[in-house]
Motif scaffolding. Structure first.
Motif, PDB file in Angstrom:
ATOM      1  N   VAL A  91      -5.130   1.578  10.925  1.00 24.79           N
ATOM      2  CA  VAL A  91      -4.696   1.612  12.381  1.00 24.79           C
ATOM      3  C   VAL A  91      -5.878   0.617  13.163  1.00 24.79           C
ATOM      4  O   VAL A  91      -6.910   0.603  13.038  1.00 24.79           O
ATOM      5  N   ALA A  92      -5.136  -0.348  14.005  1.00 25.18           N
ATOM      6  CA  ALA A  92      -5.995  -1.296  14.801  1.00 25.18           C
ATOM      7  C   ALA A  92      -7.140  -0.552  15.506  1.00 25.18           C
ATOM      8  O   ALA A  92      -6.797   0.341  16.072  1.00 25.18           O
ATOM      9  N   PRO A  93      -8.224  -1.248  15.637  1.00 28.73           N
ATOM     10  CA  PRO A  93      -8.906  -2.483  14.850  1.00 28.73           C
ATOM     11  C   PRO A  93      -9.205  -2.050  13.251  1.00 28.73           C
ATOM     12  O   PRO A  93      -9.633  -0.939  13.113  1.00 28.73           O
ATOM     13  N   VAL A  94      -8.812  -2.933  12.243  1.00 26.75           N
ATOM     14  CA  VAL A  94      -9.174  -2.744  10.920  1.00 26.75           C
ATOM     15  C   VAL A  94      -9.958  -3.617  10.477  1.00 26.75           C
ATOM     16  O   VAL A  94     -10.041  -4.831  10.744  1.00 26.75           O
ATOM     17  N   ASP A  95     -11.056  -3.184   9.859  1.00 27.89           N
ATOM     18  CA  ASP A  95     -12.329  -4.085   9.321  1.00 27.89           C
ATOM     19  C   ASP A  95     -11.845  -4.135   7.989  1.00 27.89           C
ATOM     20  O   ASP A  95     -11.886  -2.912   7.061  1.00 27.89           O
ATOM     21  N   VAL A  96     -11.920  -5.232   7.232  1.00 24.75           N
ATOM     22  CA  VAL A  96     -11.583  -5.532   5.966  1.00 24.75           C
ATOM     23  C   VAL A  96     -12.614  -6.469   5.285  1.00 24.75           C
ATOM     24  O   VAL A  96     -12.981  -7.286   6.025  1.00 24.75           O
ATOM     25  N   ASP A  97     -13.076  -5.869   3.984  1.00 22.91           N
ATOM     26  CA  ASP A  97     -13.849  -7.036   3.269  1.00 22.91           C
ATOM     27  C   ASP A  97     -13.008  -7.357   2.088  1.00 22.91           C
ATOM     28  O   ASP A  97     -12.552  -6.576   1.359  1.00 22.91           O
ATOM     29  N   ALA A 130     -12.618 -18.669   6.126  1.00 19.20           N
ATOM     30  CA  ALA A 130     -13.986 -18.493   5.766  1.00 19.20           C
ATOM     31  C   ALA A 130     -14.224 -19.101   4.369  1.00 19.20           C
ATOM     32  O   ALA A 130     -13.436 -19.632   3.725  1.00 19.20           O
ATOM     33  N   THR A 131     -15.553 -19.292   4.159  1.00 23.15           N
ATOM     34  CA  THR A 131     -16.100 -20.025   2.629  1.00 23.15           C
ATOM     35  C   THR A 131     -16.808 -19.171   2.038  1.00 23.15           C
ATOM     36  O   THR A 131     -17.219 -18.160   2.582  1.00 23.15           O
ATOM     37  N   GLY A 132     -17.033 -19.099   0.963  1.00 25.07           N
ATOM     38  CA  GLY A 132     -17.910 -18.127   0.028  1.00 25.07           C
ATOM     39  C   GLY A 132     -16.956 -17.320  -0.885  1.00 25.07           C
ATOM     40  O   GLY A 132     -15.986 -17.378  -0.537  1.00 25.07           O
ATOM     41  N   SER A 133     -17.856 -16.496  -1.959  1.00 22.87           N
ATOM     42  CA  SER A 133     -17.148 -15.758  -2.482  1.00 22.87           C
ATOM     43  C   SER A 133     -16.530 -14.462  -2.020  1.00 22.87           C
ATOM     44  O   SER A 133     -15.841 -13.554  -2.844  1.00 22.87           O
ATOM     45  N   SER A 134     -16.985 -14.023  -0.644  1.00 24.75           N
ATOM     46  CA  SER A 134     -16.432 -12.860  -0.023  1.00 24.75           C
ATOM     47  C   SER A 134     -16.234 -13.375   1.720  1.00 24.75           C
ATOM     48  O   SER A 134     -16.895 -14.290   1.816  1.00 24.75           O
ATOM     49  N   ALA A 135     -15.580 -12.499   2.078  1.00 25.29           N
ATOM     50  CA  ALA A 135     -15.220 -12.805   3.471  1.00 25.29           C
ATOM     51  C   ALA A 135     -14.805 -11.434   4.018  1.00 25.29           C
ATOM     52  O   ALA A 135     -14.718 -10.418   3.657  1.00 25.29           O
ATOM     53  N   GLU A 136     -15.410 -11.394   5.447  1.00 26.25           N
ATOM     54  CA  GLU A 136     -15.091 -10.156   6.371  1.00 26.25           C
ATOM     55  C   GLU A 136     -14.285 -10.533   7.486  1.00 26.25           C
ATOM     56  O   GLU A 136     -14.251 -11.585   8.059  1.00 26.25           O
ATOM     57  N   VAL A 137     -13.289  -9.660   8.024  1.00 27.40           N
ATOM     58  CA  VAL A 137     -12.556  -9.732   9.190  1.00 27.40           C
ATOM     59  C   VAL A 137     -12.222  -8.429   9.890  1.00 27.40           C
ATOM     60  O   VAL A 137     -12.023  -7.535   9.095  1.00 27.40           O
ATOM     61  N   THR A 138     -12.054  -8.562  11.098  1.00 29.59           N
ATOM     62  CA  THR A 138     -11.481  -7.449  11.693  1.00 29.59           C
ATOM     63  C   THR A 138     -10.272  -7.841  12.333  1.00 29.59           C
ATOM     64  O   THR A 138     -10.107  -9.008  13.140  1.00 29.59           O
TER      65      THR A 138
END
Length: 569
Positions: free
Chosen positions: A459-465, A489-497
């Motif tokens: 449910v918004a807002p959603v944090d995802v790794d 994003a760059t790199g082997s991981s990314a985070e977003v909301t």
């Protein structure tokens, strides 16, 4: 093909195959991705070197997008191919020095060549130490693509010792089934040794017993003692693996004197040798059925016709310098003026095809990128469909059973000369099933990319790794994420909301590029809802928790009422 004069005998989307980890040693070469430098090592000043080189250069014209036989530059896709020729008609130490210089000083990205298998072994060693791809051409000793010599940098578009051996054994089964014993003779040198090892195995597999093996020195001209010992063993057949014009003629004469030619396992070899020997023995080489690898009347497809056409266009006469030594003026004249590509011309042409196609397709010209592109590549060559077997980089291609006859077609480029005519073709599949893989090499795998997400809905807002999982290819990797909401994003991981609801889902894509330029991709979707109730409705099949709860209450009430009525009655 050392037989100078005749050996008788996920989800992924991949833009290309990738390469395995490169070693930490520095890579020599031009390192300019737009230009590929190819160093060609030829036995300059000899007919055999010319046969190979003519095939190579006409093959470049045939396979490239632009450039001709007479040029030193060709184009393949967006890349330019430059070539430079080095002679191997010199001391082995000088050949090695030239190969190192070609890579270190001139900037060669690829090595090609070596008529002699001993030269091929030395060039393979340089290729391994300099991490530079090398195409054997036409050196045929099978050990060059087998352990412990095998190197992932070494490839071969021609045949090796096993091709000759399994075809000869097939002919024995089909055409000489009464034979029970066999003797072998090969020069005491890598080509002869490998040839006899493969032939002995192939003939014993079909039930023949070995009664004698002889290894005369490479420079032998007196074959009597060796042939006498073989003759004393009284074999039904004799298989010979030999390279070298003078020695081969002496050996053939010695066998003829002892009445051993009828026992000889025949081969359709180069035109010059066959015609010389046929004249010298009053026609004993005519009408023989033997194993064949390449030649006019043997290889008859469109690719061969294209090669022959190029030879005619440039008036290439492979045997012009050798033919005058044939003791028959008519035959000498016929062969000397023929444009038919000679024995080594076939592998030179095929090697050019594979080199050009690899340069055209490879994501980059880094060694492992080229290697990955060539492994498993299949092309139509003059032999037919030809595949580079990934496990040992050896060409798998058809072989031929052919009969030698004098050409009576007045329109033929081989009119009045002896050559082979195919009677039967052994398929590529037959050849591959009968030639063992003798390496521990694991072929290069493609990039395997996947995405691990901390959640796929909320449910918004959603944090995802997000975390990338990558295997294969050539590290280090670069990563490009598109997170579906306009962010990257760059790199082997990314985070977003994800701030806003999107029940269709935010489409996340990841593209990974390895150090050889190979790419792989993966995707994921994250759905975002306005409320927990909406999420429950969407993910629970369309009914909210309230509705489900109400339905449960109704069911319970009905059941209780039914029980009460039954008891009342």
């Amino acid at each position: 093909m050392d037989r100078s004069i005749g050996v008788i005998t996920t989800i992924l989307l991949l833009t290309s195959t990738a390469a395995i980890l490169m070693s930490a040693a520095p890579i020599a070469g031009a390192q300019d991705d737009d230009t590929v430098k190819v160093a060609m090592f030829a036995l300059e000043g000899t007919p055999y070197g010319a046969w190979t080189k003519n095939g190579w250069k006409t093959g470049l014209e045939y396979a490239a997008d632009s450039g001709t036989y007479e040029d030193s530059e060709w184009t393949a896709g967006d890349r330019t191919i430059e070539t430079k020729t080095y002679s191997t008609y010199k001391a082995p130490s000088e050949i090695v020095s030239d190969a190192r210089s070609a890579i270190d000083d001139w900037g060669a990205d690829i090595l090609v060549g070596a008529v002699l298998s001993s030269t091929g072994k030395k060039l393979a060693s340089v290729a391994e130490s300099r991490q530079t791809p090398y195409w054997l051409c036409p050196a045929a000793a099978s050990s060059l693509t087998e352990k412990p010599t095998f190197s992932k940098y070494v490839f071969r578009a021609g045949r090796n010792s096993w091709h000759d051996a399994i075809t000869a054994a097939y002919i024995q089964q089909e055409y000489q089934p009464e034979a029970e014993t066999i003797a072998f003779m090969g020069e005491d040198y890598i080509f002869g040794q490998d040839g006899i090892d493969a032939a002995k195995s192939a003939f014993e597999d079909v039930g023949l017993d070995t009664v004698a093996i002889e290894y005369p020195p490479k420079d032998t001209t007196e074959f009597g003692p060796y042939l006498d010992r073989i003759q004393n063993a009284d074999p039904d057949l004799v298989f010979v693996a030999w390279a070298g014009a003078t020695e081969y003629k002496s050996m053939y004469d010695a066998m003829n004197e002892r009445g051993m030619l009828e026992k000889l396992v025949p081969a359709v070899i180069d035109y010059y040798s066959m015609n010389y020997l046929n004249v010298a023995t009053d026609g004993l080489y005519e009408g023989r059925t033997g194993f064949a690898y390449f030649g006019h009347g043997v290889t008859t497809n469109e690719v061969y016709e294209a090669q022959l056409s190029l030879y005619e266009d440039y008036d290439i006469t492979p045997d012009a310098s050798l033919a005058p030594t044939i003791p028959d003026n008519d035959v000498a004249s016929a062969l000397g003026s023929s444009n038919a590509p000679e024995l080594f011309g076939g592998v030179g042409f095929a090697t050019a095809q594979f080199v050009v196609e690899g340069v055209r397709q490879a994501p980059s010209i880094a060694p492992d990128s080229l290697i990955a592109t060539w492994e498993g590549m299949t092309l139509q060559t003059a032999y037919g469909e030809t595949t580079i077997r990934p496990e040992d980089h050896q060409a798998m291609r058809p072989m031929f059973v052919a009969e030698t006859q004098v050409d009576t077609d007045s329109e033929s480029t081989m009119y009045n000369a002896l050559h082979g005519y195919t009677q039967e073709t052994l398929s590529k599949e037959y050849v591959e099933n009968h030639i063992p893989v003798n390496t521990d090499y694991e072929p290069i795998s493609g990039l395997d990319v996947s995405i691990d997400a901390s959640t796929d809905s909320g449910v918004a807002p959603v944090d995802v790794d997000f975390d990338a999982s990558v295997s294969g290819g050539v590290s280090p990797y670069s990563y490009e994420w598109s997170l579906g909401n306009g962010e990257t994003a760059t790199g082997s991981s990314a985070e977003v909301t994800y701030e806003n609801a999107n029940t269709d889902g935010y489409d996340v894509t990841l593209e990974v590029t390895d150090n050889a330029g190979t790419t792989g991709s993966a995707s994921a979707t994250v759905k975002v809802y306005e409320s927990a109730e909406q999420q429950e409705e969407e993910e629970g099949g369309g009914m909210s928790t309230t509705v489900i709860a109400a339905a449960v209450v109704v069911v319970v009430v009905v059941v209780v009422a039914a029980v009460f009525l039954m008891r009342s009655q």
